[in-house]
Design an enzyme around this catalytic site. Structure first.
Site, short mmCIF file in Angstrom:
data_model
loop_
_atom_site.label_atom_id
_atom_site.label_comp_id
_atom_site.label_asym_id
_atom_site.label_seq_id
_atom_site.Cartn_x
_atom_site.Cartn_y
_atom_site.Cartn_z
N ASN A 229 30.13 44.49 39.34
CA ASN A 229 29.13 43.94 40.27
C ASN A 229 28.78 45.03 41.29
OD1 ASN A 229 27.65 42.52 42.14
ND2 ASN A 229 29.36 41.27 42.86
N TRP A 230 27.59 45.59 41.12
CA TRP A 230 27.22 46.73 41.98
C TRP A 230 26.74 46.29 43.36
CZ3 TRP A 230 24.02 50.35 38.19
CH2 TRP A 230 24.89 50.77 37.17
N LYS A 231 26.52 45.01 43.54
CA LYS A 231 26.03 44.48 44.83
C LYS A 231 24.78 45.25 45.27
CE LYS A 231 30.79 43.33 45.69
NZ LYS A 231 31.81 42.86 46.63
N HIS B 177 29.07 33.64 43.56
CA HIS B 177 29.85 34.72 44.16
C HIS B 177 30.11 34.40 45.63
CE1 HIS B 177 31.01 38.63 45.73
NE2 HIS B 177 31.33 38.94 44.48
N GLU C 132 30.10 36.11 48.26
CA GLU C 132 29.15 36.66 49.24
C GLU C 132 27.88 35.82 49.30
OE1 GLU C 132 29.17 40.72 47.82
OE2 GLU C 132 31.26 40.86 48.45
N GLU D 227 38.05 34.65 42.04
CA GLU D 227 37.99 35.74 43.01
C GLU D 227 38.46 35.24 44.38
OE1 GLU D 227 35.02 38.94 41.85
OE2 GLU D 227 33.81 37.30 42.62
N GLY E 137 36.86 43.12 48.32
CA GLY E 137 36.46 44.23 49.19
C GLY E 137 37.47 44.56 50.28
N SER F 152 39.44 43.42 44.62
CA SER F 152 40.12 44.71 44.76
C SER F 152 40.90 45.12 43.51
CB SER F 152 41.04 44.70 46.00
OG SER F 152 40.27 44.50 47.16
N GLY G 129 34.11 45.02 41.89
CA GLY G 129 33.09 45.40 42.86
C GLY G 129 33.15 46.90 43.12
N GLY G 130 33.80 47.28 44.21
CA GLY G 130 33.83 48.67 44.66
C GLY G 130 34.14 49.68 43.55
C1 PEP Z 1 33.42 41.30 43.79
O1 PEP Z 1 32.54 41.49 44.62
O2 PEP Z 1 33.25 40.47 42.88
C2 PEP Z 1 34.65 42.08 43.89
C3 PEP Z 1 35.67 41.72 43.16
O3 PEP Z 1 34.65 43.13 44.77
P1 PEP Z 1 35.84 44.20 44.97
O4 PEP Z 1 36.30 44.62 43.61
O5 PEP Z 1 35.20 45.32 45.74
O6 PEP Z 1 36.92 43.51 45.72
#
Ligand code: PEP
Length: 252
Positions: free
Chosen positions: A10-12, A97, A99, A169, A175, A215, A236-237
Site C-alpha cells: 500500500n503506497w498511500k 483501511h 487511515e 491491521e 506506521g 510495521s 505500507g512503509g
Molecule cells: C498499512 O498502511 O496498511 C500498513 C501496514 O502500514 P505500515 O506497514 O507502514 O505499518
C-alpha cells in the site's frame, strides 16, 4: 492445496509517476523468481493505468486501488468510482483501511456501499480492520475485530466472500514501527477464522487468505509469515523500497 501466499504493498500518498514506474520495475526484477507468491501493489490513483500497463506480461503481479467511492457515479467532485478502477485494469481494491476510517471518518455503512460497488464491477476486495491501542490495552481487541467483521461482512453472501481477502491491521502497529508479535498475529488470525466459520462456513474460513499488516518489514516478515493462519502481508512503509519489499516477498 494450501492457501495462496500474498504480499501486497500500500503506497498511500507517496511517489510521483516516474518514481512509481521505477519502483514497479525494481520490484519486478527483484521478485521474478517468487512466482508462488501473489504480488499486489496499490499505487495512488493517477498512476494506476500506467502501473497496470507496465505489468501486462505478469501472471502473479497485480494492481489494486487504495479506495473507491461509495457512490456509483455523478456529482461527487474528487471521488473515484469502482467502475473507473475496473476500466483501467485494477483487480483489487482496499476497503476499510484504518487511515480511511480515522481521517475520513468512513463508517461501516459506507464500507458496505463501497464493497457493493466493488463487487458489481468485479473488483476483488481486501477488507481491512483492526483494533486501536486503547482497545487492546483494555483487552477488547477480539470483541472489536468481531464487530468490525460482523457489521460489514454479514451483508454479503458466501459466494461474494469467496472473492475477498481479509487484512488484520492493528492500528497501533500501522506506521509505528511496533509490530504485533507472531503470537499476537497468529492468535488473532485464528480467531478471525473462527468468526468467519461461525458467520459463513468452515470451508470459506479455511480458504480465506488473511493478511497481517502493521510495521511488517524485511526483518520480521519471515517469522510472521511462518504462523499457520497468516497468509501474507499488507505492507505500507516497507513497500516503498523495492529491496525491502522483495525481501518480504522472499520470506515465505
Ligand atoms: C498499512 O498502511 O496498511 C500498513 C501496514 O502500514 P505500515 O506497514 O507502514 O505499518
Amino acid at each position: 492445496m494450501g492457501r495462496k501466499k500474498i504480499v501486497a504493498g500500500n503506497w498511500k500518498m507517496n511517489t510521483n509517476l516516474n518514481e512509481a514506474l521505477a519502483l514497479i520495475n525494481d520490484i519486478q526484477k527483484g521478485s521474478k523468481q517468487f512466482s508462488q507468491v501473489e504480488k499486489i501493489i496499490f499505487p495512488p490513483f493517477p498512476f494506476l493505468k500506467n502501473s497496470v500497463d507496465s505489468l501486462t506480461n505478469e501472471t502473479t503481479f497485480y494492481v489494486g486501488a487504495q479506495n473507491c467511492s461509495e457512490h456509483i457515479k455523478g456529482a461527487f467532485t474528487g471521488e473515484v468510482s469502482a467502475e473507473m478502477l475496473k476500466s483501467v485494469g485494477c483487480i483489487y481494491v482496499l476497503v476499510g483501511h484504518s487511515e480511511r476510517r480515522t481521517f475520513f471518518k468512513e463508517s461501516d455503512e459506507q464500507l458496505i456501499l463501497k464493497i457493493q460497488n466493488a463487487l458489481k464491477n468485479d473488483l476483488q476486495v481486501i477488507f481491512c480492520f483492526g483494533e486501536k491501542l486503547e482497545e487492546r490495552k483494555a483487552g477488547r481487541h477480539f470483541e472489536t475485530v468481531k464487530k468490525q467483521i460482523e457489521n460489514v461482512l454479514k451483508n454479503f453472501s458466501e459466494t461474494e466472500l469467496n472473492k475477498f481477502y481479509l487484512a488484520y491491521e492493528p492500528v497501533w502497529a500501522i506506521g509505528t514501527g511496533e509490530t504485533a508479535t507472531p503470537q499476537q498475529a497468529q492468535e488473532m488470525h485464528a480467531y478471525i477464522r473462527k468468526i468467519m466459520s461461525e458467520l459463513f462456513s468452515n470451508t470459506l474460513s479455511q480458504n480465506m487468505p488473511i493478511l497481517y499488516g502493521g510495521s511488517c518489514n524485511a526483518q520480521n516478515a519471515k517469522e510472521l509469515f511462518s504462523c499457520a493462519d497468516v497468509d501474507g502481508g499488507l505492507i505500507g512503509g516497507a513497500s516503498l523500497k523495492a529491496a525491502d519489499f522483495c525481501k518480504i516477498i522472499a520470506s515465505f
